[in-house]
Design a protein around this motif. Sequence first.
Motif, PDB file in Angstrom:
ATOM      1  N   PHE B 340      15.221 -11.723 -11.734  1.00 31.72           N
ATOM      2  CA  PHE B 340      15.379 -12.028 -10.187  1.00 31.72           C
ATOM      3  C   PHE B 340      16.014 -11.139  -9.420  1.00 31.72           C
ATOM      4  O   PHE B 340      16.527 -11.496  -8.099  1.00 31.72           O
ATOM      5  N   ASP B 341      16.029  -9.794  -9.849  1.00 30.90           N
ATOM      6  CA  ASP B 341      16.558  -8.864  -8.851  1.00 30.90           C
ATOM      7  C   ASP B 341      15.199  -8.315  -8.192  1.00 30.90           C
ATOM      8  O   ASP B 341      14.134  -8.304  -8.815  1.00 30.90           O
ATOM      9  N   VAL B 343      13.491  -9.375  -5.645  1.00 30.49           N
ATOM     10  CA  VAL B 343      12.634 -10.352  -4.899  1.00 30.49           C
ATOM     11  C   VAL B 343      12.742 -10.224  -3.543  1.00 30.49           C
ATOM     12  O   VAL B 343      12.019 -10.213  -2.794  1.00 30.49           O
ATOM     13  N   TYR B 344      14.205 -10.641  -3.139  1.00 25.06           N
ATOM     14  CA  TYR B 344      14.643 -10.703  -1.876  1.00 25.06           C
ATOM     15  C   TYR B 344      15.501  -9.557  -1.449  1.00 25.06           C
ATOM     16  O   TYR B 344      16.656  -9.557  -2.099  1.00 25.06           O
ATOM     17  N   TYR B 345      15.400  -8.879  -0.435  1.00 25.93           N
ATOM     18  CA  TYR B 345      16.346  -7.800  -0.021  1.00 25.93           C
ATOM     19  C   TYR B 345      17.918  -8.366   0.142  1.00 25.93           C
ATOM     20  O   TYR B 345      18.750  -7.773  -0.044  1.00 25.93           O
ATOM     21  N   GLU B 346      17.778  -9.442   1.012  1.00 25.79           N
ATOM     22  CA  GLU B 346      19.092  -9.970   1.459  1.00 25.79           C
ATOM     23  C   GLU B 346      19.928 -10.470   0.254  1.00 25.79           C
ATOM     24  O   GLU B 346      21.039 -10.364   0.160  1.00 25.79           O
ATOM     25  N   VAL B 347      19.313 -10.940  -0.829  1.00 30.35           N
ATOM     26  CA  VAL B 347      19.852 -11.416  -2.029  1.00 30.35           C
ATOM     27  C   VAL B 347      20.439 -10.132  -2.782  1.00 30.35           C
ATOM     28  O   VAL B 347      21.495 -10.174  -3.366  1.00 30.35           O
ATOM     29  N   ASP B 348      19.411  -9.221  -3.084  1.00 31.21           N
ATOM     30  CA  ASP B 348      19.962  -8.007  -3.698  1.00 31.21           C
ATOM     31  C   ASP B 348      21.236  -7.330  -3.164  1.00 31.21           C
ATOM     32  O   ASP B 348      21.945  -6.872  -3.719  1.00 31.21           O
ATOM     33  N   THR B 356      23.166 -17.608   1.522  1.00 35.74           N
ATOM     34  CA  THR B 356      22.906 -18.828   2.153  1.00 35.74           C
ATOM     35  C   THR B 356      21.621 -19.481   1.662  1.00 35.74           C
ATOM     36  O   THR B 356      20.560 -19.145   1.932  1.00 35.74           O
ATOM     37  N   GLY B 357      21.857 -20.858   1.166  1.00 36.38           N
ATOM     38  CA  GLY B 357      20.447 -21.574   0.615  1.00 36.38           C
ATOM     39  C   GLY B 357      20.065 -20.969  -0.788  1.00 36.38           C
ATOM     40  O   GLY B 357      20.542 -20.156  -0.971  1.00 36.38           O
ATOM     41  N   ARG B 358      19.431 -21.918  -1.095  1.00 41.52           N
ATOM     42  CA  ARG B 358      18.673 -21.646  -2.600  1.00 41.52           C
ATOM     43  C   ARG B 358      17.324 -20.670  -2.425  1.00 41.52           C
ATOM     44  O   ARG B 358      16.599 -21.035  -1.943  1.00 41.52           O
ATOM     45  N   HIS B 359      17.554 -19.838  -3.234  1.00 42.47           N
ATOM     46  CA  HIS B 359      16.286 -18.793  -2.955  1.00 42.47           C
ATOM     47  C   HIS B 359      15.358 -18.991  -4.345  1.00 42.47           C
ATOM     48  O   HIS B 359      14.329 -18.572  -4.252  1.00 42.47           O
ATOM     49  N   PHE B 360      16.113 -19.396  -5.502  1.00 41.71           N
ATOM     50  CA  PHE B 360      15.226 -19.211  -6.666  1.00 41.71           C
ATOM     51  C   PHE B 360      15.363 -20.951  -7.425  1.00 41.71           C
ATOM     52  O   PHE B 360      16.472 -21.523  -7.174  1.00 41.71           O
ATOM     53  N   PHE B 361      14.404 -21.389  -7.930  1.00 42.65           N
ATOM     54  CA  PHE B 361      14.281 -22.676  -8.172  1.00 42.65           C
ATOM     55  C   PHE B 361      14.014 -23.051  -9.488  1.00 42.65           C
ATOM     56  O   PHE B 361      13.390 -23.850 -10.097  1.00 42.65           O
ATOM     57  N   ASN B 362      14.835 -22.342 -10.468  1.00 43.86           N
ATOM     58  CA  ASN B 362      14.780 -22.656 -11.872  1.00 43.86           C
ATOM     59  C   ASN B 362      15.751 -23.542 -12.129  1.00 43.86           C
ATOM     60  O   ASN B 362      16.825 -23.635 -11.745  1.00 43.86           O
TER      61      ASN B 362
END
Lengths: 324, 363
Positions: B340-341, B343-348, B356-362
């Motif tokens: 999960f690393d 994938v999104y710059y802002e998450v990393d 903010t909000g859910r980025h992954f849907f496991n």
Amino acid sequence: MPVITYRQALNAALAEELARDENVVIIGEEVAEYNGAYKITEGLWKKFGSRRVVDTPISEGGFLGLGVGAAMMGLRPVMELMFWSFAYVGFDQIVNNAGCIRYMSGGLINLPLVIRGPANGGTNVGATHSHTPENFLGNTPGLKVVSPATPYDAKGLMKTAIRDNDPVCVMENTLLYGDLGEVPEEEYTIPLGVADVKREGKDISLIGHGRAVITALRAAERLAEEFDISAEVVDLRSIRPLDEETILASVRKTHRAVLVDENKPFCGVSAQIATMIQEYAFDDLDAPVTRVCALDAPAIYSPPLEEHQLPTADRIIEKVLAVC
Amino acid sequence: MTTAQLEKTEHSVDDFAKAPVNASLTSKQKLGFLRDMLRIRRFEQASLKLYQQGKMGGFLHLYIGQESVAVGTCSLLTPDDHCITAYREHGHAIVMGMTMDECMAELLGKSTGCSKGKGGSMHFFAPDKNFWGGHGIVAGQTPIGLGIAFALKYREIKGCCLTFLGDGAVNQGVFHESLNIAALWGVPVVFIVENNGYSMGTSLARSSSIRSCLAERANAYAMDWDIVNGENLYEVRAKSVEAITRAREESKPTLLEINTYRYYGHSVADANTKKYRKAEEIEFYKQNHDPIRLWEKQLKAEGVADDEKIAAIDHEARQEAARSVQFAEESPFPELQEIFDDVYYEVDQGTEAGHTGRHFFND
């Protein structure tokens, strides 16, 4: 507070971001000299010139890929698709390149890219021009997807999308471009991943995004007047990232949900919301979660029929009455 | 191109050796080209062994036989120039400065790989070295190269982007769209078709409608073009520098077609590699047109190197490749959570947007 159209709100967002950041560049078909096929970019070419607002040939794959390359180098391209339906011509560039390059580079690259344009049916232009691919794009980790329903949200989400450092797909709606709403003059942004309760209610939650929210609000009004049912309307605003908490809080309050979605039902955005509700709020539910989606066929041309193919207030009310 | 045609188009090495870009070369630089070509070849031979041992997943598209193209063209680049190519990219990656260690580890899917094991053979990247991949979809990288060059022009940087593609990519729509935009807007991009004669198992004659060569298709877009004998390092440099200069100085694109040859199949998994061309054809190229052998011959004729010197450089390249295999084999695989690393710059980066909000849907 000034009242402006959804179109003007988008235009203001683009103009403000062009002025704020030299790296922002608007690229697409007819965005410059023609002032935009739907006039979202009206006046921007005159104000900012050909370097910042760039007309392209009709080459969606070519110019979307160009946007990916420019974003790799640190520009913040805002790519206009005249219709999101045309994205299918350039899908490789959106999904494989914008969506996967950061991952495949092990995080060495990020793509501050916006791809925007209208994604809606209901304008009698036949199936090829009426697609709503927010579910496809939301299905692609690496991409973000937002869908504003009001002028206020359109401006705030667009500005945030441009400042975000990941690729963001902004799904607009030609049927909303003329809608009026209050938009403050002062600077504001709306974070991605935050839903908005557009109408408070206690008996049932109507949950949707984009124009479906407007349809749900109309249904909620009639439900109150004609059936004394208090419907809450939750606007997702952002599909990925998704504001799970607001959705679940609403369902826990009302114990019922009808999902309204201009996507086709099969693997539509509402299918994801439905599975989430049953998984995390099952014990709070007093009735099955049901959906009102676009009728499951390619978009029909015939004007009176297409009106019924998309979710209508009548269909929403019918579903609500079945569970309330 | 048939072997007979290739022989007919053969130029005298001396003609191109006299070009200023080559006449000014030092012995050290000339030996550097040999070193780079040998490093690419030894790296890939070592990787092939790992592939055959079943230590690698997916595809392995070998560049062996084409080394002079990447080495010749990329040797002309400055820090303001960039490079992007498709999935036969190990050679470009190495000549752009990526280490064998990070590349070999990536092939084995290790966390020490250049993409932390997330890209594999087709997806090497080194933005800090102006190398932008490594792309898996045929011709999909061509508009990206256009966009990189667009950004250079936008920022008024006098550089260019070498955008490589294979002869199989020339029939993709997005490539033609890119040619049109490049010429229309004056974008400083150099498109380089590495024509190895086969788009997977389909020969040039069976895949492309042309009068004499692929590069002449540039005429349709009012773009300059040239055709290059890729086995001749001097010719590659002499002709490429013209295109690069045109991009840097005039902000105009060029389409170069560099004729070359690959010894292995489209990928190592190419089951038909010995069916769509004769073994004699491959052998003929190895004997008569191998770019490394030809360059060695040239260096010896010029008195720049003798057999001993060449053997020493080759030995170093083999050692480096062997060390990279050891490094890769001893490196750990990524942890499951690392899926999960990146994938999104802002998450990393752990920004507010990333929270903010859910980025992954496991589940």
